[in-house]
Motif scaffolding. Structure first.
Motif, PDB file in Angstrom:
ATOM      1  N   THR A 131       0.834  -1.199   0.000  1.00  0.00           N
ATOM      2  CA  THR A 131       0.000   0.000   0.000  1.00  0.00           C
ATOM      3  C   THR A 131       0.872   1.254   0.000  1.00  0.00           C
ATOM      4  O   THR A 131       2.076   1.207   0.306  1.00  0.00           O
ATOM      5  CB  THR A 131      -0.914   0.012   1.232  1.00  0.00           C
ATOM      6  N   LEU A 132       0.263   2.402  -0.310  1.00  0.00           N
ATOM      7  CA  LEU A 132       1.005   3.659  -0.336  1.00  0.00           C
ATOM      8  C   LEU A 132       1.524   4.038   1.042  1.00  0.00           C
ATOM      9  O   LEU A 132       2.625   4.589   1.173  1.00  0.00           O
ATOM     10  CB  LEU A 132       0.115   4.778  -0.890  1.00  0.00           C
ATOM     11  N   ASP A 133       0.744   3.757   2.082  1.00  0.00           N
ATOM     12  CA  ASP A 133       1.199   4.056   3.446  1.00  0.00           C
ATOM     13  C   ASP A 133       2.446   3.245   3.812  1.00  0.00           C
ATOM     14  O   ASP A 133       3.381   3.760   4.443  1.00  0.00           O
ATOM     15  CB  ASP A 133       0.085   3.772   4.446  1.00  0.00           C
ATOM     16  N   ALA A 134       2.446   1.967   3.412  1.00  0.00           N
ATOM     17  CA  ALA A 134       3.608   1.130   3.714  1.00  0.00           C
ATOM     18  C   ALA A 134       4.843   1.615   2.963  1.00  0.00           C
ATOM     19  O   ALA A 134       5.938   1.693   3.530  1.00  0.00           O
ATOM     20  CB  ALA A 134       3.308  -0.323   3.355  1.00  0.00           C
ATOM     21  N   VAL A 135       4.667   1.973   1.701  1.00  0.00           N
ATOM     22  CA  VAL A 135       5.802   2.475   0.914  1.00  0.00           C
ATOM     23  C   VAL A 135       6.314   3.790   1.493  1.00  0.00           C
ATOM     24  O   VAL A 135       7.532   4.015   1.597  1.00  0.00           O
ATOM     25  CB  VAL A 135       5.390   2.650  -0.557  1.00  0.00           C
ATOM     26  N   ARG A 136       5.394   4.665   1.920  1.00  0.00           N
ATOM     27  CA  ARG A 136       5.787   5.943   2.500  1.00  0.00           C
ATOM     28  C   ARG A 136       6.556   5.731   3.812  1.00  0.00           C
ATOM     29  O   ARG A 136       7.565   6.408   4.079  1.00  0.00           O
ATOM     30  CB  ARG A 136       4.550   6.801   2.741  1.00  0.00           C
ATOM     31  N   SER A 137       6.111   4.785   4.619  1.00  0.00           N
ATOM     32  CA  SER A 137       6.798   4.513   5.891  1.00  0.00           C
ATOM     33  C   SER A 137       8.201   3.966   5.649  1.00  0.00           C
ATOM     34  O   SER A 137       9.155   4.344   6.347  1.00  0.00           O
ATOM     35  CB  SER A 137       5.982   3.510   6.715  1.00  0.00           C
ATOM     36  N   VAL A 138       8.340   3.100   4.656  1.00  0.00           N
ATOM     37  CA  VAL A 138       9.657   2.545   4.338  1.00  0.00           C
ATOM     38  C   VAL A 138      10.598   3.645   3.849  1.00  0.00           C
ATOM     39  O   VAL A 138      11.775   3.705   4.230  1.00  0.00           O
ATOM     40  CB  VAL A 138       9.531   1.419   3.304  1.00  0.00           C
ATOM     41  N   MET A 139      10.092   4.529   3.007  1.00  0.00           N
ATOM     42  CA  MET A 139      10.930   5.613   2.495  1.00  0.00           C
ATOM     43  C   MET A 139      11.360   6.560   3.613  1.00  0.00           C
ATOM     44  O   MET A 139      12.505   7.029   3.639  1.00  0.00           O
ATOM     45  CB  MET A 139      10.167   6.380   1.414  1.00  0.00           C
ATOM     46  N   GLU A 140      10.463   6.844   4.559  1.00  0.00           N
ATOM     47  CA  GLU A 140      10.830   7.691   5.690  1.00  0.00           C
ATOM     48  C   GLU A 140      11.900   7.020   6.558  1.00  0.00           C
ATOM     49  O   GLU A 140      12.816   7.685   7.057  1.00  0.00           O
ATOM     50  CB  GLU A 140       9.591   8.005   6.525  1.00  0.00           C
ATOM     51  N   LEU A 141      11.755   5.695   6.730  1.00  0.00           N
ATOM     52  CA  LEU A 141      12.752   4.969   7.529  1.00  0.00           C
ATOM     53  C   LEU A 141      14.115   5.006   6.849  1.00  0.00           C
ATOM     54  O   LEU A 141      15.142   5.267   7.501  1.00  0.00           O
ATOM     55  CB  LEU A 141      12.291   3.530   7.728  1.00  0.00           C
ATOM     56  N   LEU A 142      14.158   4.760   5.556  1.00  0.00           N
ATOM     57  CA  LEU A 142      15.429   4.774   4.835  1.00  0.00           C
ATOM     58  C   LEU A 142      16.046   6.168   4.809  1.00  0.00           C
ATOM     59  O   LEU A 142      17.265   6.317   4.886  1.00  0.00           O
ATOM     60  CB  LEU A 142      15.223   4.253   3.403  1.00  0.00           C
ATOM     61  N   ALA A 143      15.204   7.196   4.708  1.00  0.00           N
ATOM     62  CA  ALA A 143      15.722   8.567   4.699  1.00  0.00           C
ATOM     63  C   ALA A 143      16.369   8.928   6.029  1.00  0.00           C
ATOM     64  O   ALA A 143      17.289   9.755   6.079  1.00  0.00           O
ATOM     65  CB  ALA A 143      14.598   9.541   4.375  1.00  0.00           C
ATOM     66  N   GLY A 144      15.916   8.305   7.108  1.00  0.00           N
ATOM     67  CA  GLY A 144      16.503   8.592   8.411  1.00  0.00           C
ATOM     68  C   GLY A 144      17.929   8.089   8.546  1.00  0.00           C
ATOM     69  O   GLY A 144      18.670   8.555   9.414  1.00  0.00           O
ATOM     70  N   PHE A 145      18.350   7.131   7.710  1.00  0.00           N
ATOM     71  CA  PHE A 145      19.704   6.605   7.790  1.00  0.00           C
ATOM     72  C   PHE A 145      20.728   7.516   7.106  1.00  0.00           C
ATOM     73  O   PHE A 145      21.935   7.291   7.250  1.00  0.00           O
ATOM     74  CB  PHE A 145      19.773   5.217   7.146  1.00  0.00           C
ATOM     75  N   ALA A 146      20.284   8.463   6.331  1.00  0.00           N
ATOM     76  CA  ALA A 146      21.206   9.315   5.576  1.00  0.00           C
ATOM     77  C   ALA A 146      21.261  10.703   6.209  1.00  0.00           C
ATOM     78  O   ALA A 146      20.236  11.262   6.623  1.00  0.00           O
ATOM     79  CB  ALA A 146      20.748   9.403   4.115  1.00  0.00           C
ATOM     80  N   PRO A 147      22.436  11.320   6.248  1.00  0.00           N
ATOM     81  CA  PRO A 147      23.737  10.703   5.936  1.00  0.00           C
ATOM     82  C   PRO A 147      24.271   9.920   7.127  1.00  0.00           C
ATOM     83  O   PRO A 147      23.892  10.199   8.268  1.00  0.00           O
ATOM     84  CB  PRO A 147      24.623  11.916   5.637  1.00  0.00           C
ATOM     85  N   PRO A 148      25.154   8.934   6.927  1.00  0.00           N
ATOM     86  CA  PRO A 148      25.713   8.183   8.064  1.00  0.00           C
ATOM     87  C   PRO A 148      26.617   9.043   8.929  1.00  0.00           C
ATOM     88  O   PRO A 148      27.142  10.070   8.483  1.00  0.00           O
ATOM     89  CB  PRO A 148      26.498   7.048   7.379  1.00  0.00           C
ATOM     90  N   GLU A 149      26.773   8.644  10.160  1.00  0.00           N
ATOM     91  CA  GLU A 149      27.633   9.353  11.112  1.00  0.00           C
ATOM     92  C   GLU A 149      29.105   9.145  10.724  1.00  0.00           C
ATOM     93  O   GLU A 149      29.584   8.001  10.642  1.00  0.00           O
ATOM     94  CB  GLU A 149      27.389   8.822  12.524  1.00  0.00           C
ATOM     95  N   LEU A 150      29.818  10.227  10.480  1.00  0.00           N
ATOM     96  CA  LEU A 150      31.211  10.149  10.022  1.00  0.00           C
ATOM     97  C   LEU A 150      32.171  10.885  10.945  1.00  0.00           C
ATOM     98  O   LEU A 150      33.294  11.204  10.535  1.00  0.00           O
ATOM     99  CB  LEU A 150      31.333  10.706   8.601  1.00  0.00           C
ATOM    100  N   ALA A 151      31.748  11.164  12.161  1.00  0.00           N
ATOM    101  CA  ALA A 151      32.651  11.806  13.111  1.00  0.00           C
ATOM    102  C   ALA A 151      33.813  10.875  13.451  1.00  0.00           C
ATOM    103  O   ALA A 151      33.636   9.656  13.593  1.00  0.00           O
ATOM    104  CB  ALA A 151      31.897  12.194  14.371  1.00  0.00           C
ATOM    105  N   THR A 152      34.995  11.440  13.578  1.00  0.00           N
ATOM    106  CA  THR A 152      36.196  10.624  13.789  1.00  0.00           C
ATOM    107  C   THR A 152      36.126   9.753  15.041  1.00  0.00           C
ATOM    108  O   THR A 152      36.457   8.555  14.979  1.00  0.00           O
ATOM    109  CB  THR A 152      37.437  11.531  13.840  1.00  0.00           C
ATOM    110  N   PRO A 153      35.692  10.272  16.202  1.00  0.00           N
ATOM    111  CA  PRO A 153      35.605   9.390  17.383  1.00  0.00           C
ATOM    112  C   PRO A 153      34.661   8.210  17.164  1.00  0.00           C
ATOM    113  O   PRO A 153      34.951   7.092  17.599  1.00  0.00           O
ATOM    114  CB  PRO A 153      35.101  10.330  18.483  1.00  0.00           C
ATOM    115  N   PHE A 154      33.544   8.467  16.487  1.00  0.00           N
ATOM    116  CA  PHE A 154      32.597   7.374  16.263  1.00  0.00           C
ATOM    117  C   PHE A 154      33.161   6.362  15.272  1.00  0.00           C
ATOM    118  O   PHE A 154      32.944   5.153  15.415  1.00  0.00           O
ATOM    119  CB  PHE A 154      31.263   7.926  15.753  1.00  0.00           C
TER     120      PHE A 154
END
Length: 263
Positions: A42-65
Motif C-alpha cells: 500500500t502507499l502508506d507502507a511504501v511511505r513509511s519505508v521511504m521515511e525509515l530509509l531517509a533517516g539513515f542518511a547521511p551516516p555518522e562520520l565523526a572521527t571518534p565514532f
C-alpha cells in the motif's frame, strides 16, 4: 534390423511421495500464515519505508565514532576467527569417532552429539553461554565455536568416510602404523575439502558474530542494537556499512585462499 530399447526403469515412488509431501508442506505454510501482501504494497507502507530509509542518511562520520566502530569491527572479526579456530580443533577430534574409525557405537554416539551441537542456533547458544560467561565477546565466541563444531564435525567425518581407503590400506600392509597411515594417506586426501569447509564456515561466522552482538555478545551487533534502540539512525547506518565492508573483506580473503588451495 531394429534393436529393441531396454524397458524403462521403474519409478521410485518414495522420491515422488517425498516431493509431493514437501509441496504440500509449502502450500500449507502459505495457507496457515496470515500473510498480508496487500498491506505491504500500500502507499502508506511504501511511505513509511521511504521515511525509515531517509533517516539513515547521511551516516555518522565523526572521527571518534568511526574509531569506535573500527574497534567493534576488529572485535567482531576476532570473535569469528577464534570461534572458527576452536570449532576446527574440536571438529577434528570429533570427526575421527564420527567417521566410524573407532567402531559403530562410537560413531553413533558422536554423530548424535554433533546433531545436538549444530541443531541449536548460535543465538540460542549465546543466550545460554552469556548467562554462564557474562556479557561480552567471550560468550559469543563460545557460542560460535559450539555451533560450528557440530557443523564442521559432521562435514569432516563425511569427508573421512568418503576418502579412498586403498592408500591407507597399502601403507598398513607394508608395515606402517595406524597413525602414520592416516596422516600420510587419508588426511592429505581430505585436507583441501576440510580447508574449504573451514573457510566457508568462517564467512558464515562473520555474519553470525555481528548478529550475536544483539544479545549482548559485543562487537558491531551490540553497537547496532544500542543505536537502533535510541533511534540514532545515522549512527546505525555507519555500523551497517561497517558490517557490509567487513563481510566483503572476509569474502574476498576466503575466495583468494580457496583459489590458492585449488591450484
Amino acid at each position: 534390423m531394429k534393436t529393441r530399447l531396454p524397458p524403462p526403469p521403474g519409478r521410485d515412488w518414495t522420491v515422488i511421495s517425498l516431493m509431493l509431501l514437501v509441496l504440500l508442506l509449502m502450500i500449507a505454510s502459505f495457507v496457515s500464515l496470515p500473510l498480508k501482501w496487500r498491506e505491504f504494497f500500500t502507499l502508506d507502507a511504501v511511505r513509511s519505508v521511504m521515511e525509515l530509509l531517509a533517516g539513515f542518511a547521511p551516516p555518522e562520520l565523526a572521527t571518534p565514532f568511526l574509531i569506535k566502530t573500527g574497534w567493534a569491527a576488529v572485535e567482531t572479526m576476532a570473535m569469528s576467527a577464534l570461534g572458527t579456530l576452536l570449532a576446527v580443533l574440536a571438529a577434528l577430534l570429533f570427526s575421527l569417532p564420527a567417521s566410524g574409525r573407532m567402531g559403530r557405537t562410537a560413531r553413533a554416539a558422536m554423530r548424535a552429539m554433533l546433531n545436538v551441537l549444530r541443531s541449536i542456533p548460535e543465538l540460542v547458544w549465546a543466550a545460554i553461554l552469556l548467562i554462564a560467561a557474562g556479557l561480552g565477546p567471550f560468550g559469543g565466541t563460545l557460542a560460535l565455536a559450539a555451533h560450528t563444531a557440530g557443523v564442521l564435525g559432521r562435514l569432516f567425518a563425511d569427508a573421512l568416510e568418503n576418502a579412498a581407503p586403498l592408500p591407507e590400506q597399502s601403507l598398513r600392509t607394508n608395515g606402517a602404523s595406524a597413525g602414520a597411515a592416516f596422516f600420510y594417506a587419508t588426511l592429505p586426501q581430505t585436507l583441501p575439502q576440510m580447508l574449504s569447509y573451514t573457510l566457508y564456515r568462517w564467512e558464515n561466522n562473520i555474519r553470525a558474530a555481528a548478529i550475536l552482538g544483539v544479545v549482548g555478545a559485543g562487537g558491531l551487533g551490540q553497537m547496532l542494537k544500542y543505536h537502533l534502540s535510541l533511534f540514532q539512525m545515522p549512527s546505525a547506518a555507519t555500523v551497517i556499512l561497517a558490517m557490509l565492508l567487513l563481510v566483503a573483506l572476509v569474502d574476498g580473503v576466503s575466495f583468494a585462499l580457496r583459489r590458492a588451495l585449488t591450484r
